[in-house]
Each structure stands twice: as structure tokens, then as C-alpha cells.
Design a protein around this motif. Structure first.
Motif, PDB file in Angstrom:
ATOM      1  N   TYR A 121       0.837  -1.209   0.000  1.00 27.04           N
ATOM      2  CA  TYR A 121       0.000   0.000   0.000  1.00 27.04           C
ATOM      3  C   TYR A 121       0.870   1.257   0.000  1.00 27.04           C
ATOM      4  CZ  TYR A 121      -3.973  -2.990   1.239  1.00 27.04           C
ATOM      5  OH  TYR A 121      -4.938  -3.957   1.247  1.00 27.04           O
ATOM      6  N   ILE A 122       1.941   1.196   0.771  1.00 24.89           N
ATOM      7  CA  ILE A 122       2.807   2.383   0.844  1.00 24.89           C
ATOM      8  C   ILE A 122       3.442   2.645  -0.509  1.00 24.89           C
ATOM      9  CG2 ILE A 122       4.946   3.274   1.850  1.00 24.89           C
ATOM     10  CD1 ILE A 122       4.095   1.912   4.462  1.00 24.89           C
ATOM     11  N   LYS A 123       3.902   1.561  -1.158  1.00 21.23           N
ATOM     12  CA  LYS A 123       4.556   1.737  -2.460  1.00 21.23           C
ATOM     13  C   LYS A 123       3.579   2.216  -3.522  1.00 21.23           C
ATOM     14  CE  LYS A 123       8.277  -1.506  -1.743  1.00 21.23           C
ATOM     15  NZ  LYS A 123       8.746  -2.875  -1.947  1.00 21.23           N
ATOM     16  N   SER A 124       2.296   1.863  -3.368  1.00 20.36           N
ATOM     17  CA  SER A 124       1.363   2.305  -4.400  1.00 20.36           C
ATOM     18  C   SER A 124       0.697   3.619  -4.018  1.00 20.36           C
ATOM     19  CB  SER A 124       0.337   1.224  -4.707  1.00 20.36           C
ATOM     20  OG  SER A 124      -0.361   0.915  -3.534  1.00 20.36           O
ATOM     21  N   ASN A 125       1.418   4.377  -3.157  1.00 22.24           N
ATOM     22  CA  ASN A 125       1.032   5.757  -2.912  1.00 22.24           C
ATOM     23  C   ASN A 125      -0.237   5.951  -2.096  1.00 22.24           C
ATOM     24  OD1 ASN A 125       3.082   7.211  -3.844  1.00 22.24           O
ATOM     25  ND2 ASN A 125       2.164   7.783  -5.791  1.00 22.24           N
ATOM     26  N   GLY A 126      -0.623   4.949  -1.316  1.00 20.69           N
ATOM     27  CA  GLY A 126      -1.793   5.127  -0.456  1.00 20.69           C
ATOM     28  C   GLY A 126      -1.554   6.202   0.598  1.00 20.69           C
ATOM     29  N   ASN A 127      -2.641   6.718   1.133  1.00 14.14           N
ATOM     30  CA  ASN A 127      -2.569   7.721   2.188  1.00 14.14           C
ATOM     31  C   ASN A 127      -1.984   7.092   3.465  1.00 14.14           C
ATOM     32  OD1 ASN A 127      -3.789   8.890   4.743  1.00 14.14           O
ATOM     33  ND2 ASN A 127      -4.269  10.503   3.259  1.00 14.14           N
ATOM     34  N   ILE A 128      -0.891   7.659   3.964  1.00 10.37           N
ATOM     35  CA  ILE A 128      -0.155   7.036   5.067  1.00 10.37           C
ATOM     36  C   ILE A 128      -1.031   6.914   6.327  1.00 10.37           C
ATOM     37  CG2 ILE A 128       1.826   7.265   6.625  1.00 10.37           C
ATOM     38  CD1 ILE A 128       2.770   6.578   3.883  1.00 10.37           C
ATOM     39  N   ASP A 129      -1.787   7.969   6.666  1.00  7.38           N
ATOM     40  CA  ASP A 129      -2.613   7.909   7.883  1.00  7.38           C
ATOM     41  C   ASP A 129      -3.638   6.778   7.807  1.00  7.38           C
ATOM     42  OD1 ASP A 129      -1.198   9.938   8.994  1.00  7.38           O
ATOM     43  OD2 ASP A 129      -2.668  11.512   8.559  1.00  7.38           O
ATOM     44  N   LEU A 130      -4.242   6.642   6.631  1.00  8.73           N
ATOM     45  CA  LEU A 130      -5.222   5.555   6.472  1.00  8.73           C
ATOM     46  C   LEU A 130      -4.543   4.191   6.544  1.00  8.73           C
ATOM     47  CD1 LEU A 130      -7.505   6.918   3.576  1.00  8.73           C
ATOM     48  CD2 LEU A 130      -7.929   6.952   6.040  1.00  8.73           C
ATOM     49  N   ILE A 131      -3.342   4.104   5.985  1.00 10.07           N
ATOM     50  CA  ILE A 131      -2.612   2.834   6.016  1.00 10.07           C
ATOM     51  C   ILE A 131      -2.266   2.450   7.454  1.00 10.07           C
ATOM     52  CG2 ILE A 131      -0.429   1.717   5.376  1.00 10.07           C
ATOM     53  CD1 ILE A 131      -0.546   3.318   2.741  1.00 10.07           C
ATOM     54  N   LEU A 132      -1.837   3.441   8.249  1.00 11.69           N
ATOM     55  CA  LEU A 132      -1.502   3.157   9.652  1.00 11.69           C
ATOM     56  C   LEU A 132      -2.735   2.670  10.408  1.00 11.69           C
ATOM     57  CD1 LEU A 132       0.823   6.188  10.506  1.00 11.69           C
ATOM     58  CD2 LEU A 132       1.513   3.797  10.304  1.00 11.69           C
ATOM     59  N   ASP A 133      -3.885   3.318  10.145  1.00 13.95           N
ATOM     60  CA  ASP A 133      -5.120   2.884  10.817  1.00 13.95           C
ATOM     61  C   ASP A 133      -5.495   1.469  10.404  1.00 13.95           C
ATOM     62  OD1 ASP A 133      -5.160   5.265  12.090  1.00 13.95           O
ATOM     63  OD2 ASP A 133      -6.831   6.142  10.961  1.00 13.95           O
TER      64      ASP A 133
END
Ligand SMILES: [Zn+2]
Length: 276
Positions: A253-265
Motif C-alpha cells: 500500500y505504501i509503495k502504491s502511494n496510499g494515504n499514510i494515515d489511512l494505512i496506519l489505521d
């Protein structure tokens, strides 16, 4: 060196089937750029090229010193690759190469074209000259403007990242603090907001953070680390493996440019399932 892909390109070159433009998607843009320079030497070196061409070879020396007139590297100026940079390169390449077979331009961070610089370059890509090669390097081909991407042959150039060799102890400490802090914490989402949001500025740093986590969790599974946090000691081995899989997902997800805050949640919500 990610040799297989460059060998394939060399083979195509020898068979005179080399495309006019390539897009190289890579997990390490700096290493990829260095390998591209080696590849360009192999294309142009008048001698039998070997690592660090030692034939007092002018071409290889000029490439090393970034002085070869028929090789132009473009990196973003500020946020974007600018139209002027593209125009200046096209102007220089309006004459045939003198010392080498090709005029070659290398675009670093190819995801940073804006529509104006991309449109300027289109003429080159749409009416390719036989003696001009374009090499585009990007961390994520999906972020490269489609007018350019669609005119390039796409290759992937991934390197094995040996995190154990490059392990940053500070990041590892952060990883352990984070994993322990969210463990069975009903305020784990709030912890994300108060402690993690904006903790790293660059996406690459988040990638390193989760790569370090991946390394740590795997190593806790396979070895008797002395620095196991409580969480790791308490969860079952099968759940530990699920955490490893989850961490791999998060990295994607991080590599495909997802929103970091949403990824952490997402990460903490998924982790809850493994605390039995
Ligand atoms: Zn040489």
C-alpha cells in the motif's frame, strides 16, 4: 547490479531490436540510475567493456564525469521536470551524436513530469529517431503520466534489499516502540494520530520503517532474539506469521502511494485480530 534486465536490453541492442524508449520501474532509483550508466557504457564503449573500463577509454571516462555530450540526464527541478529542461535536451539532440552511436537522455523520477513538459517530449517519443534513446526511471510506473508511459517499453528492475545489512538501529527502536504501544491498546487509533501521523516526512522513510518491521518480525519468528518485545513473546507463532504477511501487505500500500494515515489505521485494526 540487476544484471538480467540489462543483459536483456543489451541482447536486444545486438539484435537491433532495441526500443527507442524504456520505462524502468525500480525499488531503488539511485542504484538503478548507476546501473543505467553502466549499461550506457556497454552500449558505447569502443573496447570490450568490463567493469571499470580500464583502457583509458575516453567514452567511459566522459560518462563517469557526466561530460559526454551525447548523454543528458534530467532530474526534476523542484517539484517537476520542467518544459525548459526538456526543450534544452531536444535542442542539443537535434544534431547527430559525434562520439557515440546514440544520443541518450535519462529521466530520473519520471513520475514528475507535468503535462507541459510531457507534451513537449511527446514529439520525441512519437517520431523517434534511430539514434536517440530515452531511458525513464521511476519508483512506480502507475504515477508516470500516461502519454509517456504508453510510448515506452516497460521493464522492472528490482533489487534485493538486504535490510539486515543496512539496519538502522534508531528505526528498529521506533518499530519496537510502535508495536508495543499499539498492542492491546484500545486507543491504538488515537496513538496513530498523536504519535505517528507525520512522524516521517517522506514516503521512503515509511517504507524503511515497515521494511525494518518486516525484518524484525521475521527474525523474531526464526531466531532467539534477545530484544523481543512483550507483544512478540505473548502472541502465538501462527499469529506472528500473520503479522509478517500483514506487514508485507502494508508495504505494498505504501509503495502504491496510499494515504499514510489511512494505512496506519488499517495496520492497527488488522493487528488487533492477532492479539488473541
Ligand atoms: Zn570504455
Amino acid at each position: 547490479m540487476e544484471s538480467s534486465m540489462f543483459n536483456e536490453l543489451l541482447k536486444r541492442h545486438h539484435e537491433k531490436k532495441l526500443a527507442h524508449a524504456f520505462l524502468l520501474e525500480t525499488n531503488d532509483q539511485n542504484r538503478c540510475y548507476q546501473d543505467v550508466l553502466e549499461f550506457i557504457k556497454k552500449l558505447n564503449c569502443p573496447f570490450e567493456y568490463k567493469e571499470n573500463c580500464d583502457n583509458e577509454c575516453n567514452i567511459c571516462t566522459l560518462i563517469d564525469n557526466d561530460n559526454l555530450p551525447s548523454l543528458i540526464t534530467i532530474s526534476p527541478e523542484g517539484q517537476f521536470i520542467k518544459k525548459d529542461q526538456v526543450l534544452s535536451m531536444m535542442d542539443k539532440f537535434s544534431t547527430k551524436p559525434v562520439f557515440t552511436k546514440y544520443n541518450i537522455y535519462v529521466i530520473r523520477e519520471a513520475e514528475r513530469f507535468n503535462s507541459s513538459s510531457a507534451n513537449t517530449l511527446l514529439k520525441f517519443l512519437e517520431e523517434p529517431e534511430d539514434d536517440i534513446l530515452g531511458i525513464f526511471i521511476t519508483g512506480n510506473k502507475e504515477n508516470v503520466i500516461s502519454t509517456i508511459r504508453s510510448r515506452c517499453q516497460i521493464f522492472s528492475c528490482d533489487y534485493n534489499v538486504n535490510i539486515a545489512e543496512n539496519l538502522d538501529e534508531e528505526v528498529l527502536t521506533d518499530v519496537k516502540l510502535y508495536l508495543q504501544a499499539i498492542y492491546k491498546n484500545k486507543d491504538d487509533i488515537i496513538y496513530n494520530k498523536t504519535h505517528m501521523s507525520g512522524y516521517y516526512k517522506e514516503r521512503m522513510e515509511w517504507e524503511i520503517f515497515f521494511n525494518t518491521m518486516l525484518y524484525y518480525l521475521k527474525d523474531c519468528y526464526t531466531s532467539d532474539r534477545l530484544d523481543k518485545i512483550e507483544m512478540v513473546k505473548e502472541v502465538s507463532k501462527s499469529n506472528l506469521i500473520k503479522m509478517v504477511v500483514l506487514t508485507q501487505e502494508i508495504l505494498k500500500y505504501i509503495k502504491s502511494n496510499g494515504n499514510i494515515d489511512l494505512i496506519l489505521d488499517k495496520f492497527v485494526i488488522e493487528m488487533r485480530k492477532y492479539y488473541e
